[in-house]
Design a protein around this motif. Structure first.
Motif, PDB file in Angstrom:
ATOM      1  N   THR A  51       6.359   4.082  -2.917  1.00  0.00           N
ATOM      2  CA  THR A  51       5.785   3.000  -2.349  1.00  0.00           C
ATOM      3  C   THR A  51       6.547   1.636  -2.062  1.00  0.00           C
ATOM      4  O   THR A  51       7.352   1.501  -2.899  1.00  0.00           O
ATOM      5  CB  THR A  51       4.236   2.712  -2.565  1.00  0.00           C
ATOM      6  OG1 THR A  51       4.423   2.186  -3.970  1.00  0.00           O
ATOM      7  CG2 THR A  51       3.395   3.972  -2.699  1.00  0.00           C
ATOM      8  N   GLU A  52       6.011   0.788  -1.013  1.00  0.00           N
ATOM      9  CA  GLU A  52       6.774  -0.409  -1.136  1.00  0.00           C
ATOM     10  C   GLU A  52       6.445  -1.172  -2.293  1.00  0.00           C
ATOM     11  O   GLU A  52       7.465  -1.951  -2.865  1.00  0.00           O
ATOM     12  CB  GLU A  52       6.115  -1.135   0.198  1.00  0.00           C
ATOM     13  CG  GLU A  52       6.440  -0.804   1.297  1.00  0.00           C
ATOM     14  CD  GLU A  52       8.102  -0.715   1.692  1.00  0.00           C
ATOM     15  OE1 GLU A  52       8.685  -1.857   1.352  1.00  0.00           O
ATOM     16  OE2 GLU A  52       8.192   0.111   2.434  1.00  0.00           O
ATOM     17  N   LYS A  53       5.494  -1.162  -3.131  1.00  0.00           N
ATOM     18  CA  LYS A  53       5.060  -2.129  -4.394  1.00  0.00           C
ATOM     19  C   LYS A  53       5.583  -1.194  -5.582  1.00  0.00           C
ATOM     20  O   LYS A  53       5.173  -1.789  -6.663  1.00  0.00           O
ATOM     21  CB  LYS A  53       3.931  -2.594  -4.299  1.00  0.00           C
ATOM     22  CG  LYS A  53       3.459  -3.365  -3.169  1.00  0.00           C
ATOM     23  CD  LYS A  53       2.035  -3.778  -2.971  1.00  0.00           C
ATOM     24  CE  LYS A  53       1.621  -4.731  -2.092  1.00  0.00           C
ATOM     25  NZ  LYS A  53       0.352  -5.227  -2.066  1.00  0.00           N
ATOM     26  N   ALA A  54       6.229  -0.092  -5.427  1.00  0.00           N
ATOM     27  CA  ALA A  54       6.575   0.563  -6.421  1.00  0.00           C
ATOM     28  C   ALA A  54       7.328  -0.034  -7.575  1.00  0.00           C
ATOM     29  O   ALA A  54       8.283  -0.869  -7.244  1.00  0.00           O
ATOM     30  CB  ALA A  54       7.309   2.023  -6.424  1.00  0.00           C
ATOM     31  N   THR A  55       7.186   0.181  -8.963  1.00  0.00           N
ATOM     32  CA  THR A  55       8.107  -0.290  -9.954  1.00  0.00           C
ATOM     33  C   THR A  55       8.523   1.059 -10.784  1.00  0.00           C
ATOM     34  O   THR A  55       7.947   2.202 -10.704  1.00  0.00           O
ATOM     35  CB  THR A  55       7.195  -1.157 -11.029  1.00  0.00           C
ATOM     36  OG1 THR A  55       6.156  -0.292 -11.323  1.00  0.00           O
ATOM     37  CG2 THR A  55       6.538  -2.423 -10.283  1.00  0.00           C
ATOM     38  N   LEU A  56       9.666   0.861 -11.415  1.00  0.00           N
ATOM     39  CA  LEU A  56      10.296   1.773 -12.048  1.00  0.00           C
ATOM     40  C   LEU A  56       9.625   2.139 -13.483  1.00  0.00           C
ATOM     41  O   LEU A  56       9.670   1.177 -14.179  1.00  0.00           O
ATOM     42  CB  LEU A  56      11.608   1.663 -12.255  1.00  0.00           C
ATOM     43  CG  LEU A  56      12.376   2.818 -13.051  1.00  0.00           C
ATOM     44  CD1 LEU A  56      12.414   4.083 -12.176  1.00  0.00           C
ATOM     45  CD2 LEU A  56      13.956   2.238 -13.083  1.00  0.00           C
TER      46      LEU A  56
END
Length: 151
Positions: free
Chosen positions: A68-73
């Protein structure tokens, strides 16, 4: 990142395999009782790993391989041990339940799921490497589905 037709193909085939798993067209095999018990334990552990990982992902969760656009690792929790712990949990549950049911058919579908998750995760990891600069380093340290063994 924008979803492509590959995203939809990966998800549709994955769900078709899930659907196929629900059926069984062959007679169950005779296996020792302890193997059935072992299978159910593996299935339960796998189910719990997949379920708990869903809660770890929170807003990162998507059925599509493109983040997703707001994804974090995420590199904590189950992600310390596996880059794709939901896939790991599903595979454990599918194999464990197949053993419990003595089903060659379910084992075959679980094998196809393993191949499909490998292909899907390969595509997903290309997307993640584009989005996160540190992903390659993470890949080197953490196994795809199961922990890397240090020998």
């Amino acid at each position: 990142m924008k979803k492509t037709s590959k995203d939809y193909i990966f998800v549709v085939i994955q769900f078709l395999l899930f659907g196929a798993y629900t059926f069984d067209f062959f007679q169950p095999l005779e296996i020792p009782h302890y193997l059935a018990t072992f299978g159910m334990v593996i299935a339960f552990i796998g189910f719990m790993i997949a379920l708990l990982t869903v809660f770890e992902l929170k807003s990162n969760l998507t059925v599509f391989p493109t983040p997703t656009e707001k994804a974090t690792l995420l590199t904590h929790g189950f992600f310390r041990y596996s880059r794709h712990p939901i896939y790991s949990g599903i595979l454990m549950a599918a194999i464990g339940y197949a053993l419990y049911k003595y089903s060659i058919y379910k084992l075959l579908i679980a094998g196809l799921l393993f191949i499909w998750f490998y292909l899907k995760s390969t595509y997903e990891e290309k997307q993640l490497a584009q989005k996160f600069n540190s992903y390659k380093e993470y890949q080197e340290k953490v196994g795809r589905f199961f922990p890397k063994l240090l020998l």
